[in-house]
Write a protein that holds these residues in place. Structure first.
Motif, PDB file in Angstrom:
ATOM      1  N   ARG A  86       0.950  -1.203  -0.025  1.00 47.90           N
ATOM      2  CA  ARG A  86       0.105   0.145  -0.197  1.00 47.90           C
ATOM      3  C   ARG A  86       1.006   1.241   0.029  1.00 47.90           C
ATOM      4  O   ARG A  86       0.492   2.270  -0.763  1.00 47.90           O
ATOM      5  CB  ARG A  86      -0.742  -0.061   1.237  1.00 47.90           C
ATOM      6  CG  ARG A  86      -1.812   1.376   1.209  1.00 47.90           C
ATOM      7  CD  ARG A  86      -2.915   0.925   2.506  1.00 47.90           C
ATOM      8  NE  ARG A  86      -3.599   2.398   2.620  1.00 47.90           N
ATOM      9  CZ  ARG A  86      -4.624   2.436   3.600  1.00 47.90           C
ATOM     10  NH1 ARG A  86      -4.853   1.233   4.103  1.00 47.90           N
ATOM     11  NH2 ARG A  86      -5.456   3.460   3.393  1.00 47.90           N
ATOM     12  N   ARG A  90       0.912   4.174  -3.030  1.00 51.39           N
ATOM     13  CA  ARG A  90       0.558   5.463  -2.657  1.00 51.39           C
ATOM     14  C   ARG A  90       1.691   6.430  -3.174  1.00 51.39           C
ATOM     15  O   ARG A  90       1.298   7.368  -3.691  1.00 51.39           O
ATOM     16  CB  ARG A  90       0.173   5.601  -1.303  1.00 51.39           C
ATOM     17  CG  ARG A  90      -0.349   7.098  -0.912  1.00 51.39           C
ATOM     18  CD  ARG A  90      -0.435   7.109   0.694  1.00 51.39           C
ATOM     19  NE  ARG A  90      -1.130   8.195   0.900  1.00 51.39           N
ATOM     20  CZ  ARG A  90      -0.626   9.410   0.941  1.00 51.39           C
ATOM     21  NH1 ARG A  90       0.532   9.864   1.037  1.00 51.39           N
ATOM     22  NH2 ARG A  90      -1.246  10.610   1.280  1.00 51.39           N
ATOM     23  N   ALA A 145       0.035  -7.725  -1.839  1.00 53.42           N
ATOM     24  CA  ALA A 145      -1.123  -7.404  -0.768  1.00 53.42           C
ATOM     25  C   ALA A 145      -2.100  -8.463  -0.721  1.00 53.42           C
ATOM     26  O   ALA A 145      -2.580  -8.666   0.498  1.00 53.42           O
ATOM     27  CB  ALA A 145      -1.679  -6.155  -1.206  1.00 53.42           C
ATOM     28  N   GLU A 150      -4.334  -8.466   3.042  1.00 53.85           N
ATOM     29  CA  GLU A 150      -4.731  -6.996   3.002  1.00 53.85           C
ATOM     30  C   GLU A 150      -5.670  -6.827   1.793  1.00 53.85           C
ATOM     31  O   GLU A 150      -6.347  -5.771   1.765  1.00 53.85           O
ATOM     32  CB  GLU A 150      -3.486  -6.326   3.077  1.00 53.85           C
ATOM     33  CG  GLU A 150      -2.658  -6.285   4.100  1.00 53.85           C
ATOM     34  CD  GLU A 150      -1.149  -5.461   3.733  1.00 53.85           C
ATOM     35  OE1 GLU A 150      -0.336  -5.649   4.938  1.00 53.85           O
ATOM     36  OE2 GLU A 150      -1.037  -5.078   2.688  1.00 53.85           O
ATOM     37  N   ASP A 190      -6.361   8.375  -1.472  1.00 50.81           N
ATOM     38  CA  ASP A 190      -6.346   7.736  -0.337  1.00 50.81           C
ATOM     39  C   ASP A 190      -7.831   6.943  -0.092  1.00 50.81           C
ATOM     40  O   ASP A 190      -7.830   5.926   0.731  1.00 50.81           O
ATOM     41  CB  ASP A 190      -6.119   8.735   0.827  1.00 50.81           C
ATOM     42  CG  ASP A 190      -4.471   8.952   1.118  1.00 50.81           C
ATOM     43  OD1 ASP A 190      -3.782   8.196   0.479  1.00 50.81           O
ATOM     44  OD2 ASP A 190      -4.262  10.190   1.355  1.00 50.81           O
ATOM     45  N   LEU A 193      -7.545   3.668  -2.112  1.00 50.92           N
ATOM     46  CA  LEU A 193      -6.643   2.834  -1.271  1.00 50.92           C
ATOM     47  C   LEU A 193      -7.196   2.119  -0.155  1.00 50.92           C
ATOM     48  O   LEU A 193      -7.086   0.847   0.081  1.00 50.92           O
ATOM     49  CB  LEU A 193      -5.252   3.485  -1.258  1.00 50.92           C
ATOM     50  CG  LEU A 193      -4.481   3.694  -2.365  1.00 50.92           C
ATOM     51  CD1 LEU A 193      -3.171   4.551  -1.917  1.00 50.92           C
ATOM     52  CD2 LEU A 193      -3.944   2.476  -3.083  1.00 50.92           C
ATOM     53  N   PHE A 197      -7.610  -1.910   0.077  1.00 51.34           N
ATOM     54  CA  PHE A 197      -6.874  -2.515   1.293  1.00 51.34           C
ATOM     55  C   PHE A 197      -7.763  -2.756   2.463  1.00 51.34           C
ATOM     56  O   PHE A 197      -7.296  -2.750   3.545  1.00 51.34           O
ATOM     57  CB  PHE A 197      -5.911  -1.633   1.577  1.00 51.34           C
ATOM     58  CG  PHE A 197      -4.447  -1.797   0.632  1.00 51.34           C
ATOM     59  CD1 PHE A 197      -3.483  -2.614   0.836  1.00 51.34           C
ATOM     60  CD2 PHE A 197      -4.451  -1.361  -0.513  1.00 51.34           C
ATOM     61  CE1 PHE A 197      -2.603  -2.845  -0.165  1.00 51.34           C
ATOM     62  CE2 PHE A 197      -3.498  -1.238  -1.453  1.00 51.34           C
ATOM     63  CZ  PHE A 197      -2.576  -2.150  -1.194  1.00 51.34           C
ATOM     64  N   PRO A 203      -4.787  -3.716   8.863  1.00 55.94           N
ATOM     65  CA  PRO A 203      -3.819  -3.185   7.762  1.00 55.94           C
ATOM     66  C   PRO A 203      -2.512  -2.917   8.262  1.00 55.94           C
ATOM     67  O   PRO A 203      -2.191  -2.267   9.310  1.00 55.94           O
ATOM     68  CB  PRO A 203      -4.306  -2.260   6.901  1.00 55.94           C
ATOM     69  CG  PRO A 203      -5.248  -1.533   7.902  1.00 55.94           C
ATOM     70  CD  PRO A 203      -5.882  -2.286   8.686  1.00 55.94           C
ATOM     71  N   SER A 205      -0.149  -1.416   6.753  1.00 54.45           N
ATOM     72  CA  SER A 205       0.355   0.097   5.876  1.00 54.45           C
ATOM     73  C   SER A 205      -0.653   1.132   6.255  1.00 54.45           C
ATOM     74  O   SER A 205      -1.824   1.014   6.283  1.00 54.45           O
ATOM     75  CB  SER A 205       0.455  -0.216   4.452  1.00 54.45           C
ATOM     76  OG  SER A 205       0.618   0.992   4.056  1.00 54.45           O
ATOM     77  N   GLY A 207      -0.088   4.540   5.381  1.00 49.66           N
ATOM     78  CA  GLY A 207      -0.140   5.581   4.239  1.00 49.66           C
ATOM     79  C   GLY A 207       0.164   6.792   4.650  1.00 49.66           C
ATOM     80  O   GLY A 207      -0.639   7.665   4.954  1.00 49.66           O
TER      81      GLY A 207
END
Length: 211
Positions: A86, A90, A145, A150, A190, A193, A197, A203, A205, A207
């Motif tokens: 992720r 990003r 992922a 994820e 965002d 994502l 995810f 998760p 990550s 970001g």
């Protein structure tokens, strides 16, 4: 003793002069004479490096694409530890958006190339060449992922990769037209994502925001 000229550096300077023109009035208005004047060299000197507009355009397109790839690579490599899929996605998407003056200028040049590529086969071939590699890279991150739990395993990585590319391209167009502010474009990246995810409720990550 005559000064030795770095021919690659001279070509890069000519390319940058072409970008400055393309960013303000597009590529169709960029004659060899205009680019030579912008680069501060004579027309004859420019034609020593590029014998035609098409040759100059293709070189400049390759050069700007290489710069973009290097910025993304450096940004990902600067992430601490082993970056999660992720985070990698990003950071790549952030680099594609016109979030500041430099990236906005780069995107305006890309738009000028795309407009020319619609009607010019040689430019179109070069513009197309980078898409499969970027799609495959994004798809590999989505696939990773999925393996990490994820992303929903029902998602098709190649489809998700193209959706991400299409989202970035669309938001770039809207940001350049001032339909969306850069911060709003980033918020929508965002948001997408977060949905992609969302399979794992915890998760790995987060970001981080672009500084």
């Amino acid at each position: 003793m005559p000064k030795r000229v770095d021919h690659d550096e001279r070509r890069r300077q000519i390319s940058e002069a072409l970008w400055r023109i393309a960013a303000t009035r597009g590529l169709d208005g960029a004659s060899l004479r205009d680019v030579a004047a912008e680069a501060g060299i004579s027309l004859g000197r420019l034609q020593h490096y590029f014998t035609s507009k098409d040759e100059m355009f293709v070189f400049a397109l390759d050069y700007i694409s290489g710069l973009a790839e290097r910025r993304i690579r450096e940004r990902v490599q600067a992430l601490p530890g082993t970056p999660a899929p992720r985070d990698i996605l990003r950071h790549c998407l952030v680099e594609m958006l016109p979030l500041d003056d430099e990236s906005r200028a780069g995107n305006l040049v890309q738009v000028a190339y795309y407009a020319r590529a619609v009607h010019d086969a040689r430019t179109r071939r070069h513009a197309q060449e980078g898409v499969p590699a970027l799609r495959d890279f994004f798809a590999a991150q989505v696939r990773h992922a999925v393996e990490r739990g994820e992303v929903d395993p029902e998602r098709v990585p190649e489809d998700e990769a193209m959706l991400l590319l299409a989202l970035a391209d669309g938001l770039t167009s809207f940001a350049l037209l001032d339909v969306y502010a850069p911060a709003e474009a980033l918020r929508l990246i965002d948001l997408h994502l977060a949905g992609l995810f969302s399979y794992n409720s915890s998760p790995r990550s987060s970001g981080s925001k672009r500084s």
